[in-house]
Structure formats: C-alpha cells, structure tokens
Design an enzyme around this catalytic site. Structure first.
Site, mmCIF file in Angstrom:
data_model
loop_
_atom_site.group_PDB
_atom_site.id
_atom_site.type_symbol
_atom_site.label_atom_id
_atom_site.label_comp_id
_atom_site.label_asym_id
_atom_site.label_seq_id
_atom_site.Cartn_x
_atom_site.Cartn_y
_atom_site.Cartn_z
ATOM 1 N N LYS A 274 -33.874 -81.048 57.824
ATOM 2 C CA LYS A 274 -35.153 -81.723 57.578
ATOM 3 C C LYS A 274 -35.362 -82.835 58.599
ATOM 4 O O LYS A 274 -34.395 -83.402 59.095
ATOM 5 C CB LYS A 274 -35.131 -82.355 56.178
ATOM 6 C CG LYS A 274 -35.210 -81.393 55.025
ATOM 7 C CD LYS A 274 -35.170 -82.140 53.697
ATOM 8 C CE LYS A 274 -35.259 -81.200 52.514
ATOM 9 N NZ LYS A 274 -36.510 -80.436 52.437
ATOM 10 N N ARG A 348 -33.671 -72.213 45.254
ATOM 11 C CA ARG A 348 -33.852 -70.886 44.657
ATOM 12 C C ARG A 348 -32.559 -70.081 44.707
ATOM 13 O O ARG A 348 -32.313 -69.229 43.849
ATOM 14 C CB ARG A 348 -35.015 -70.166 45.363
ATOM 15 C CG ARG A 348 -34.777 -69.903 46.826
ATOM 16 C CD ARG A 348 -36.075 -69.616 47.570
ATOM 17 N NE ARG A 348 -36.868 -70.832 47.826
ATOM 18 C CZ ARG A 348 -38.038 -70.834 48.457
ATOM 19 N NH1 ARG A 348 -38.575 -69.712 48.879
ATOM 20 N NH2 ARG A 348 -38.683 -71.969 48.653
#
Ligand code: BES
Ligand code: MN
Ligand code: ZN
Length: 498
Positions: A274, A348
């Site tokens: 990120k 996920r």
C-alpha cells in the site's frame, strides 16, 4: 477497561452534586420533577436562554456554571427539539455526555422530558449512550491534558421514576456495552502490541463468562489445510492464529448461529504494498474479528439463550522474503484453488478458509461474516452504512431492521452471476480480485460466496467504512467503533433466543 464510568440509578427527587443535566423541548418546557429541581434557578435559566438565544433545539444546550440558588457546580440544559421526533435515547445519552467536560467527574442526568419521566428502557438507553461516549483509549498517554479528570474516574447517576425497573433494564444491556468497549480496545490497540498470538491470548478472558475458547496455531491450521489463510500470514514474523469461541446458552444440540471475523492485525498490502498515506489505519483491519469477540463476550455475559459460535482468522499481512507473490496459487481448505492476483486482497483469503471451516464443523443456522474488506465499499456508502451482501432475503431483512433499531445501519448490495464471472481465473478455480476497481466490494463478496454452502443463510458485512472513524460522533469519540456488536446482539435478541 479504559475510562470506565461508575454508573448508578437514583430517584428523580434526589439532590444532585457536581453537574446536573436536565432536558427541555423547543418550547423551553421542562417536566414537573425537573421544574422542582431547578426551583429557584428557573428565572436565571429563562434569562440565560434569552441572552444565549437558546431555544431547546435538538442537539443544542445551555451551560450554567454555579447557578445562583442551586447547590450544583453546573446546570446543563439540553434541548431535545420536538418530543415527537426524539426516538434514539442511546444517542441522546451520548450527545449529552459529550457536552460535559471530562473534568466534570460527577454528574446526574434527570431522565425526564416535558411530557413526563422516561420509561425504564429509555433511561437504560440513556445510560448506555453515556457510557459509549465516555470511553476513551488513552492507555498510551503518559501526560494528562487539563481536560482530563484525575484518575479518569467519573460517576454518573441517572435519576429516574422507577429505580428498580431502570436498574433491571440497564442490567440486561450492560454486557452489550462492555462488549462494544472490548471491541474498541482491540481495534484501537497498535499492531506492535496486538499481533495474532496476542489477540488470541486476549480472547482467553471470555472463558470467565463461560465461553469455550480454542486457539489454533499455524501447525494446527496446516493440518486442516487452511492454506489460503496461511499464505497471507507467511511473510510475517508473527505466526497466524484462528480462534473458535463457543457459547451454549440455547437448547442442547440445537444448531448454533455463527459469526466470523476478519482479523488482519496489520495490512501493509504485502508484496502489492500500500502507499504510505493512512497506512497506520490498517492496525484496525481486524475490526471484524474485534466485533465477533465483543459480541461473544456480550452474549455470554448476559446469558443469552442461544447457541452461538464466533470464529476469527488472525494474520499479519507483510512483505518479506517469504511473503506470498502475485501469481502464486494456493489450495484452500475447501479444495478450491486460488490464484493470487493482488496480495492486498488478503481479507477474502482469510475468510475463505474460516467460513468454510465454520460451515463444516458447526452446520450453523446462519453465518454472518464481518470484514474491513474493501475501500470500494467506502466509495459506495461512506461511513454511515455498512455494505451487506446476503444469499437469503429473511436474514437480510432482519439485519436491516436491527440496523435501524440500533443505529448500526446496513445497506444491501447485489450478488449476481455476472459479477461472479469476473473472478474466474485463467490458472486456478478462482482469482482473488475482479481485475478492475469497478464493483470492488461486490467481487470481493462474490469471492467469499464461493466458499459458502448456499443452503446455509449467509450475510457478509463489509465494515471498511464503519469499523473505525476519525470523526467524533454522539456515541464514540475514540477511533475504533466496536461497530456491529449492538447490531448483532439485537438480531439475536429479536429472532434467535428461545
Ligand atoms: N483492508 C483493506 C480494505 C480497507 C481499506 C479497509 C481502507 C479499511 C479502510 C483490504 O485488505 C484491501 O486492501 N482491499 C483492497 C482490495 C483490492 C486490492 C482488490 C482495496 O480495497 O483496495
Ligand atoms: Mn489489503
Ligand atoms: Zn485488509
């Protein structure tokens, strides 16, 4: 717990010390007991209201220090606006608590409106709101600011018509607020302190309330074949964990309700790293797991008559020589293979294995997962509503109602075959992103759905926008919100207790 408030209930007639808080409507009208309490200061209040142009609008207040004729240090007159528009007493309690400086260590709320005293439930809600608002996470502040009360001890008395009834009503909900504050503590804690093993260790306190707590380490999860979860954590110096919590307050042998939380203790993005801006927020990427722990604590402490299981997948997503790469293919516990496109779509992957495990082992009545899953849900809904995806209309409707009742609101988003196609992989059964940013929250939900048995009612709550919030609101001035604990406790109360 940080910044606990000592809370009690007393009669409407009791003389107050410290700060006295009273309510009026937008006609500056008070209830009879309040008028009596203000007594000699009534004229002063009228004059002060006039010069301050205070008209009793909702959210406004009039603050009088050492009002002539009263023994209290402060009289806070809080406007409620139109009586008919006032419904949320939790929020009112929080808003009023927020008007008192932290130095006001002793306060009395007079639980009366112009048309008479609050009932027991409303008074209990007022008290809950005050406790939510009083919470602060200041464990790491070694210097006190002027505004802080000495030792952080504050006491609050809620003056009510029926003390015993208010105590009973509050007693039934107190555990839920404890659960919210526990979840906030977990979310606020920095990731150098709260890594997976430490998070797992802290769930141990639930045993005191009668919850069975099992901790799975890396080896145990390897045995189960949880390679989707383990792949996320493999670049971290901190080993991954899964915690299973069980509360059996319902009928013996009855299928439990199941709650599953994303517990990414820190999310750097991994190799798909990120950018630096706001990366510190990713210490809160375990807000889903924190909610599940707070909820299980609440259900057990209030002896909810339900069988419930809570499962959290705990990992740290780091870039490292041993970290997972884009292009890697992992075999999940379900047997389905997953191509990793972006290592930052890690939540996920964690949920895929934990949701699968929960269904296999517990055959639950329903499953709800909570996850700070996508930035895309924040783009769609901001920070007011959480995104909800469900394979079942009844569960969805119940969650929507519980959301309206508690103020922890959810907005249903679509699932459809066309979105599902977007996560087909060239090399494996499924890939972990939709390939474009469009519909990012939906393709993430579709991914989890591939690991859910459609016979089990399931809802996925994307809480990326609601799990933490830098803005203050009426019921929270800290960062971690504990979002979801009150919502899911209400869902259980309304529909699943025997
Ligand atoms: N934890 C983040 C999502 C998030 C972002 C939560 C901001 C709270 C605030 C999640 O793991 C993530 O990185 N999602 C990516 C997915 C993308 C790579 C497909 C995102 O939303 O950008
Ligand atoms: Mn991520
Ligand atoms: Zn994440």
């Amino acid at each position: 717990m940080t910044n606990a408030v000592k809370l009690g209930f007393g009669p409407l007639s009791a003389p107050a010390k410290g700060s006295l808080v009273v309510f009026c409507d937008d006609g500056l009208k008070f209830g009879p007991a309040t008028r009596k309490l203000i007594g000699a200061a009534a004229d002063l209040v009228q004059r002060a209201a006039k010069s301050e142009r205070f008209t009793g609008k909702a959210g406004s207040s009039l603050d009088l220090i050492h009002p002539e004729g009263l023994k209290v240090a402060r009289l806070l007159v809080a406007g409620i606006g139109k009586r008919s528009e006032l419904k949320d007493f939790v929020r009112l309690g929080g808003a009023v608590m927020g008007k008192l400086p932290k130095a006001a260590s002793e306060a009395t709320f007079v639980a009366e409106l112009p048309d008479g005293p609050l009932d027991a439930q409303q008074a209990a809600d007022l008290a809950q709101g005050a406790r939510l608002r009083a919470y602060a996470f200041d464990r790491y502040k070694t210097r006190r600011t002027n505004d802080d009360a000495k030792g952080d001890k504050r006491s609050l008395t809620v003056a009510v018509a029926d003390v015993a009834a208010a105590r009973r009503a509050y007693g039934a909900r107190e555990a839920v607020i404890d659960g919210v504050l526990m979840a906030r503590d977990l979310v606020n804690e920095p990731a150098n302190v709260l890594y997976p093993a430490e998070f797992a260790r802290r769930t141990g306190v639930l045993r005191k309330a009668g919850v069975a707590v099992e901790v799975f380490d890396v080896k145990a999860m390897e045995k189960l074949g949880m390679n989707a979860l383990l792949g996320v954590g493999q670049g971290s110096a901190h080993g991954s964990r899964m915690v299973v919590m069980r509360w059996n307050g319902g009928k013996k042998g009855e299928a439990p309700v199941a709650f599953i939380g994303k517990g990414v203790c820190f999310d750097t993005g991994g190799i798909s790293i990120k950018p630096a801006a706001s990366m510190e927020d990713m210490k809160g990427d375990m807000a889903g797991a924190a909610c599940v722990v707070g909820l299980m604590q609440a259900l057990a402490a209030r002896k909810a008559r339900v069988n419930a299981v809570g499962l959290v997948g705990l990992v740290e997503n780091m870039p490292d020589g041993n970290a997972q790469r884009p292009g890697d293919i992992v075999k999940s516990m379900s047997g389905q293979t997953i191509e990793i496109i972006n290592t930052d779509a890690e939540g996920r992957l964690v949920l895929a294995d934990v949701v699968w495990y929960a269904a296999q082992r517990f055959k639950p009545k329903f499953m709800i997962d909570l996850a700070t899953l996508t930035g895309a849900i924040i783009v769609a809904l901001g920070q007011e509503y959480a995104g909800m995806f469900a394979n079942n209309d009844e569960l969805s409707a119940r969650l929507t109602t519980a959301g309206e009742e508690t103020g922890e609101k959810v907005w249903r988003m679509p699932l459809a075959a066309e979105y599902d196609k977007m996560i087909d992989s060239k090399f494996a059964d499924v890939k972990n992103t939709g390939g474009s940013r469009w519909g990012g929250a939906i393709t993430a939900a579709q991914f989890i759905k591939r690991f859910v048995d459609d016979k089990i009612p399931w809802a996925h709550l994307d809480i990326a926008g609601t799990g933490f919030d830098s803005r203050q609101n009426d019921v929270n001035r800290s960062w971690g919100s504990g979002w979801g604990v009150r919502l899911l406790d209400r869902l259980v109360t309304d529909h699943y207790e025997r």
